[in-house]
Design a protein around this motif. Structure first.
Motif, PDB file in Angstrom:
ATOM      1  N   GLY A 273       0.818  -1.208   0.000  1.00 45.19           N
ATOM      2  CA  GLY A 273       0.000   0.000   0.000  1.00 45.19           C
ATOM      3  C   GLY A 273       0.851   1.256   0.000  1.00 45.19           C
ATOM      4  N   PHE A 274       1.948   1.225   0.738  1.00 42.49           N
ATOM      5  CA  PHE A 274       2.870   2.362   0.767  1.00 42.49           C
ATOM      6  C   PHE A 274       3.390   2.652  -0.637  1.00 42.49           C
ATOM      7  CE2 PHE A 274       7.007   4.332   1.207  1.00 42.49           C
ATOM      8  CZ  PHE A 274       6.822   5.257   2.223  1.00 42.49           C
ATOM      9  N   ALA A 275       3.808   1.586  -1.334  1.00 44.36           N
ATOM     10  CA  ALA A 275       4.337   1.763  -2.686  1.00 44.36           C
ATOM     11  C   ALA A 275       3.257   2.259  -3.650  1.00 44.36           C
ATOM     12  CB  ALA A 275       4.924   0.442  -3.181  1.00 44.36           C
ATOM     13  N   LEU A 276       2.029   1.753  -3.483  1.00 44.64           N
ATOM     14  CA  LEU A 276       0.943   2.168  -4.362  1.00 44.64           C
ATOM     15  C   LEU A 276       0.524   3.612  -4.141  1.00 44.64           C
ATOM     16  CD1 LEU A 276      -1.386  -0.976  -4.216  1.00 44.64           C
ATOM     17  CD2 LEU A 276       0.005  -0.235  -6.155  1.00 44.64           C
TER      18      LEU A 276
ATOM     19  N   LEU B 202     -14.430   4.951  -4.665  1.00 46.11           N
ATOM     20  CA  LEU B 202     -12.978   4.815  -4.722  1.00 46.11           C
ATOM     21  C   LEU B 202     -12.640   3.420  -5.231  1.00 46.11           C
ATOM     22  CD1 LEU B 202     -11.850   6.368  -1.296  1.00 46.11           C
ATOM     23  CD2 LEU B 202     -11.585   7.398  -3.556  1.00 46.11           C
ATOM     24  N   SER B 203     -11.503   3.296  -5.887  1.00 46.72           N
ATOM     25  CA  SER B 203     -11.046   1.977  -6.316  1.00 46.72           C
ATOM     26  C   SER B 203     -10.524   1.210  -5.098  1.00 46.72           C
ATOM     27  CB  SER B 203      -9.932   2.129  -7.354  1.00 46.72           C
ATOM     28  OG  SER B 203      -8.735   2.551  -6.717  1.00 46.72           O
ATOM     29  N   PRO B 204     -10.295  -0.092  -5.212  1.00 44.77           N
ATOM     30  CA  PRO B 204      -9.751  -0.855  -4.073  1.00 44.77           C
ATOM     31  C   PRO B 204      -8.348  -0.406  -3.651  1.00 44.77           C
ATOM     32  CG  PRO B 204     -10.754  -2.344  -5.671  1.00 44.77           C
ATOM     33  CD  PRO B 204     -10.699  -0.991  -6.323  1.00 44.77           C
ATOM     34  N   ARG B 205      -7.616   0.272  -4.549  1.00 42.68           N
ATOM     35  CA  ARG B 205      -6.207   0.591  -4.259  1.00 42.68           C
ATOM     36  C   ARG B 205      -6.000   1.341  -2.948  1.00 42.68           C
ATOM     37  NH1 ARG B 205      -2.671   3.300  -8.888  1.00 42.68           N
ATOM     38  NH2 ARG B 205      -2.915   1.200  -9.723  1.00 42.68           N
ATOM     39  N   PRO B 206      -6.711   2.461  -2.673  1.00 40.71           N
ATOM     40  CA  PRO B 206      -6.456   3.148  -1.406  1.00 40.71           C
ATOM     41  C   PRO B 206      -6.833   2.311  -0.183  1.00 40.71           C
ATOM     42  CG  PRO B 206      -8.350   4.097  -2.520  1.00 40.71           C
ATOM     43  CD  PRO B 206      -7.681   3.191  -3.497  1.00 40.71           C
ATOM     44  N   TYR B 207      -7.709   1.344  -0.355  1.00 43.49           N
ATOM     45  CA  TYR B 207      -8.070   0.488   0.777  1.00 43.49           C
ATOM     46  C   TYR B 207      -6.916  -0.432   1.167  1.00 43.49           C
ATOM     47  CZ  TYR B 207     -12.883   2.074   0.381  1.00 43.49           C
ATOM     48  OH  TYR B 207     -14.016   2.850   0.361  1.00 43.49           O
ATOM     49  N   TYR B 208      -5.999  -0.670   0.246  1.00 36.97           N
ATOM     50  CA  TYR B 208      -4.821  -1.462   0.595  1.00 36.97           C
ATOM     51  C   TYR B 208      -3.794  -0.626   1.345  1.00 36.97           C
ATOM     52  CZ  TYR B 208      -6.490  -5.564  -1.755  1.00 36.97           C
ATOM     53  OH  TYR B 208      -7.242  -6.664  -2.088  1.00 36.97           O
TER      54      TYR B 208
ATOM     55  N   TYR C 138      -1.861   9.526  -3.434  1.00 38.87           N
ATOM     56  CA  TYR C 138      -2.890   9.878  -2.460  1.00 38.87           C
ATOM     57  C   TYR C 138      -2.284  10.767  -1.378  1.00 38.87           C
ATOM     58  CZ  TYR C 138      -5.188   5.943  -4.702  1.00 38.87           C
ATOM     59  OH  TYR C 138      -5.720   5.081  -5.622  1.00 38.87           O
ATOM     60  N   ASP C 139      -3.077  11.720  -0.938  1.00 37.87           N
ATOM     61  CA  ASP C 139      -2.615  12.677   0.065  1.00 37.87           C
ATOM     62  C   ASP C 139      -2.858  12.127   1.471  1.00 37.87           C
ATOM     63  OD1 ASP C 139      -1.646  14.933   1.269  1.00 37.87           O
ATOM     64  OD2 ASP C 139      -3.503  16.082   1.068  1.00 37.87           O
ATOM     65  N   VAL C 140      -2.139  11.054   1.797  1.00 37.79           N
ATOM     66  CA  VAL C 140      -2.255  10.451   3.130  1.00 37.79           C
ATOM     67  C   VAL C 140      -0.849  10.226   3.694  1.00 37.79           C
ATOM     68  CG1 VAL C 140      -4.525   9.372   2.839  1.00 37.79           C
ATOM     69  CG2 VAL C 140      -2.486   8.188   2.002  1.00 37.79           C
TER      70      VAL C 140
ATOM     71  N   LEU D  27       1.045   7.027   5.746  1.00 38.60           N
ATOM     72  CA  LEU D  27       2.072   6.220   5.088  1.00 38.60           C
ATOM     73  C   LEU D  27       3.287   6.048   5.980  1.00 38.60           C
ATOM     74  CD1 LEU D  27       1.969   7.600   1.431  1.00 38.60           C
ATOM     75  CD2 LEU D  27       0.981   5.493   2.318  1.00 38.60           C
ATOM     76  N   TRP D  28       3.688   7.110   6.655  1.00 36.15           N
ATOM     77  CA  TRP D  28       4.860   7.010   7.520  1.00 36.15           C
ATOM     78  C   TRP D  28       4.560   6.183   8.766  1.00 36.15           C
ATOM     79  CZ3 TRP D  28       9.031   7.632   5.110  1.00 36.15           C
ATOM     80  CH2 TRP D  28       9.133   8.576   4.076  1.00 36.15           C
ATOM     81  N   VAL D  29       3.325   6.210   9.223  1.00 36.52           N
ATOM     82  CA  VAL D  29       2.940   5.328  10.328  1.00 36.52           C
ATOM     83  C   VAL D  29       3.059   3.869   9.904  1.00 36.52           C
ATOM     84  CG1 VAL D  29       1.007   4.565  11.773  1.00 36.52           C
ATOM     85  CG2 VAL D  29       1.437   7.007  11.461  1.00 36.52           C
TER      86      VAL D  29
END
Length: 312
Positions: A134-137, A236-242, A142-144, A148-150
């Motif tokens: 998810g981090f790589a994706l 939303l697509s499934p991607r941000p859910y990962y 995405y503005d999160v 991501l760092w967590v």
């Protein structure tokens, strides 16, 4: 007393955040018009994942000489879901499964606790692998950034914890904790669990296979969250859910909540809000996923009621 106070504080703060962010009327409207088909698909994914997880537990128990029917293990998983509704976090369900297994197999306490904790460790590693994916994706998409760092911090800390637990070179360091554990009167049970976990060092092929199964199950379970969002119109697509899913599974382990109440929903509002989803729909997504966990507990409640009636 301290735990109860911490639970009240954490739950109260999260509830205040939710009330501040959402409009109760609009949220009620969103929930009233939720699409039942998507919710049923979410529930089906979560319920269907119990069978492969029970089979994984059966294989791990068999490797430690404890043989049990798959049907009983599925039953115990659902009872654990029921226990998790009233005990602190999803770890309460793990304690329930250990208790049930020890009661059924006398003298298998170390194997029961070791396999359940190993399952939790496999699930944690799989979650962190998904978090790394998810981090790589999400980088640059995405503005999160804070989340991501967590996730990255959890990946690093989990790696260090795994090294500390399974490395034989670090035994002398762990030995230094024995006097403290002896004073706390937990040295013997923790030693039994530690030995049970280390016994799997010689079962590398089994561990690799069970990890692969766990990774697939965790990846599919993330789609259950996506389905809950689709039910209330979150486009939303499934991607941000990962990115979100692994963090949610970690949030659910916060030890000062009952079944993640309010903490889960505030997490949905915060994370999905950063992706442009309105607070009302974000809260509704979290609430519907909570209803999924409640529905998962119902078979376990039914089992307990039926068994209690038989004993009478």
């Amino acid at each position: 007393m301290k735990r109860a106070l911490a639970t009240l504080v954490v739950t109260g703060l999260c509830t205040a955040y939710i009330v501040w962010k959402i409009d109760l009327g609009r949220t009620g409207h969103v929930l009233a018009h939720a699409q039942a088909g998507w919710w049923l698909l979410s529930f089906g994914i979560m319920a269907g994942s119990v069978l492969p997880m029970a089979w994984r537990w059966q294989r791990l128990l068999a490797a430690r000489g404890v043989h049990e029917r798959l049907r009983w293990l599925v039953r115990t998983y659902f009872v654990g879901y029921a226990a998790g509704q009233v005990l602190p976090t999803s770890l309460g369900g793990d304690a329930s499964r250990i208790y049930e297994t020890v009661r059924r197999h006398q003298g298998a306490g170390g194997a029961a606790a070791g396999t359940v904790l190993l399952e939790r460790a496999l699930g944690g590693v799989a979650t962190l692998v998904l978090a790394a994916v998810g981090f790589a994706l999400a980088v640059g998409r995405y503005d999160v950034g804070g989340y991501l760092w967590v996730e990255l911090a959890f990946v690093v800390l989990a790696g260090l914890a795994g090294l500390l637990l399974f490395s034989t070179r670090l035994h002398p360091l762990l030995q230094r904790t024995r006097p403290v554990l002896r004073v706390l009167r937990v040295e013997r049970p923790l030693r039994d669990v530690y030995v049970a976990l280390h016994a799997f060092r010689g079962d590398a092929q089994l561990l690799v296979a069970m990890f692969g199964l766990t990774l697939v199950v965790q990846a599919v379970r993330v789609l259950a969250i996506w389905c809950a969002g689709k039910a209330v119109g979150v486009d939303l697509s499934p991607r941000p859910y990962y990115v979100m899913g692994p963090l949610l599974f970690l949030v659910m382990l916060v030890p000062f909540t009952v079944n993640g109440l309010a903490v889960r929903e505030s997490f949905f509002v915060s994370f999905l809000g950063a992706l442009g989803v309105g607070a009302d729909r974000a809260f509704a997504t979290g609430f519907l996923f909570f209803v999924v966990t409640i529905a998962l507990a119902l078979p376990g409640v039914g089992v307990l009621v039926r068994e209690a009636a038989r004993r009478r």
